[in-house]
Design an enzyme around this catalytic site. Structure first.
Site, PDB file in Angstrom:
ATOM      1  N   PRO A   2       0.813  -1.218   0.000  1.00 58.48           N
ATOM      2  CA  PRO A   2       0.000   0.000   0.000  1.00 58.48           C
ATOM      3  C   PRO A   2       0.851   1.274   0.000  1.00 58.48           C
ATOM      4  O   PRO A   2       1.800   1.394   0.772  1.00 58.48           O
ATOM      5  CB  PRO A   2      -0.796  -0.106   1.308  1.00 58.48           C
ATOM      6  CG  PRO A   2      -0.735  -1.549   1.684  1.00 58.48           C
ATOM      7  CD  PRO A   2       0.558  -2.066   1.154  1.00 58.48           C
ATOM      8  N   GLU A   3       0.514   2.183  -0.908  1.00 57.09           N
ATOM      9  CA  GLU A   3       1.161   3.495  -0.975  1.00 57.09           C
ATOM     10  C   GLU A   3       0.092   4.547  -0.679  1.00 57.09           C
ATOM     11  O   GLU A   3      -1.008   4.208  -0.259  1.00 57.09           O
ATOM     12  CB  GLU A   3       1.797   3.686  -2.364  1.00 57.09           C
ATOM     13  CG  GLU A   3       2.774   2.560  -2.721  1.00 57.09           C
ATOM     14  CD  GLU A   3       3.404   2.713  -4.106  1.00 57.09           C
ATOM     15  OE1 GLU A   3       3.501   3.843  -4.612  1.00 57.09           O
ATOM     16  OE2 GLU A   3       3.772   1.685  -4.692  1.00 57.09           O
ATOM     17  N   HIS A  94      -4.075 -15.280  10.077  1.00 60.73           N
ATOM     18  CA  HIS A  94      -3.339 -14.061   9.733  1.00 60.73           C
ATOM     19  C   HIS A  94      -3.817 -12.832  10.514  1.00 60.73           C
ATOM     20  O   HIS A  94      -3.344 -11.732  10.287  1.00 60.73           O
ATOM     21  CB  HIS A  94      -3.440 -13.777   8.235  1.00 60.73           C
ATOM     22  CG  HIS A  94      -2.733 -14.788   7.391  1.00 60.73           C
ATOM     23  ND1 HIS A  94      -1.465 -15.241   7.687  1.00 60.73           N
ATOM     24  CD2 HIS A  94      -3.108 -15.445   6.269  1.00 60.73           C
ATOM     25  CE1 HIS A  94      -1.103 -16.139   6.776  1.00 60.73           C
ATOM     26  NE2 HIS A  94      -2.083 -16.281   5.910  1.00 60.73           N
ATOM     27  N   ARG A 113       2.218 -11.250   5.981  1.00 63.52           N
ATOM     28  CA  ARG A 113       3.678 -11.212   6.056  1.00 63.52           C
ATOM     29  C   ARG A 113       4.196 -10.707   7.396  1.00 63.52           C
ATOM     30  O   ARG A 113       5.410 -10.756   7.646  1.00 63.52           O
ATOM     31  CB  ARG A 113       4.237 -10.336   4.922  1.00 63.52           C
ATOM     32  CG  ARG A 113       3.910 -10.836   3.507  1.00 63.52           C
ATOM     33  CD  ARG A 113       4.792 -11.990   3.070  1.00 63.52           C
ATOM     34  NE  ARG A 113       6.194 -11.612   3.001  1.00 63.52           N
ATOM     35  CZ  ARG A 113       6.774 -11.065   1.934  1.00 63.52           C
ATOM     36  NH1 ARG A 113       6.072 -10.830   0.863  1.00 63.52           N
ATOM     37  NH2 ARG A 113       8.052 -10.761   1.959  1.00 63.52           N
TER      38      ARG A 113
END
Ligand SMILES: [Zn+2]
Length: 275
Positions: A2-3, A94, A113
């Site tokens: 994400p940016e 997760h 992650r």
């Protein structure tokens, strides 16, 4: 990853759902390293009965304003997802943090992650965060002339400079590649080699690719979803990123992929002449 456009999309989708609610606790925290500060053991105790007064964004950070000048700050990094879930939603493998909300729903931080981080910051901590980041590219206060001054302080290749959050905040690999293509500048061009017109084009290109990506609610290649769990659509509007081998939409030359600043980098070798 994400940016700015993705985090802004998450912000907008969370703001409509969270403002005015209270966090009543955090019943699930299975990966203490997710909590960057304070210590995970204190974190949940400090979040009992805290109102969410605003949902803001700075660069790629989400900022949930609480009372007493404090804020819950979240960086999604590679695969983080922050979504509002119905009452009774149970954590999957997760899900690393769950916050209970006073309307019964749950705010869930899911991160395959595990690089995402959450901070509970006080006012000085927030001020420090702001000081470590360059200006927001879509802030109306940032003029083309000021952008030129910021850029001209640097001497190296464009791509690593634009990825540096202290120069300009919120850009990552996707939108740097897209902006450089739009401005017809090769990522290895150095700042001293740019004309004033090049710098002006680059500033306009950065703003234009970010605005367009926000309109399309961000780019989803992997895990990114907004605060409602919905994927973005900007992946259908990219000109170079992830399009190696496909024709440039401006000139038809196949897009090439190279490595710049250890990052996969996409260029049109015809529109963006290598220095
Ligand atoms: Zn081209």
């Amino acid at each position: 990853m994400p940016e700015l456009p993705e985090v802004e999309t998450v912000r907008r989708s969370l703001a409509t759902q969270l403002i005015g609610l209270r966090i009543t606790g955090c019943p699930h925290l299975d990966w203490p390293r997710t909590i960057a500060a304070p210590a995970a053991a204190q974190f949940c105790a400090l979040l009992q009965d805290r109102p969410i007064t605003a949902v803001e964004r700075r660069a790629k950070y989400l900022i949930l304003r609480l009372d007493q000048g404090e804020a819950l700050v979240i960086h999604l990094r590679m695969t983080g997802q922050l979504t509002v879930q119905p009452a009774g939603t149970l954590p999957d493998s997760h899900t690393h943090v769950i916050f209970d909300l006073d309307d019964g729903r749950r705010l869930r931080f899911r991160d395959a992650r595990k690089f995402g981080r959450v901070w509970l910051l006080d006012a000085p901590g927030l001020a420090l965060l702001h000081r470590h980041l360059g200006p927001e590219p879509l802030d109306e206060a940032l003029t083309a002339a000021e952008f030129a001054l910021l850029l001209r302080r640097r001497k190296g290749a464009l791509k690593p400079i634009l990825l540096n959050q202290q120069v300009i905040a919120g850009l990552g690999n996707i939108y740097v590649d897209e902006a450089l293509w739009q401005a017809r500048l090769h990522p290895l061009r150095t700042v001293p080699s740019l004309t004033d017109d090049d710098v002006q084009q680059l500033f306009q290109a950065i703003q234009s690719v970010l605005r367009s990506a926000i309109e399309h609610r961000g780019t989803t290649f992997g895990q990114y979803v907004d605060g409602l769990g919905q994927a973005g659509a900007n992946q259908h509007h990219l000109n170079v990123y992830g399009r190696q081998g496909e024709p440039c939409s401006r000139c038809g030359t196949p897009i090439e992929k190279l490595t710049v600043a250890q990052r996969g980098t996409h260029v049109c070798p015809h529109c963006q002449l290598r220095p």
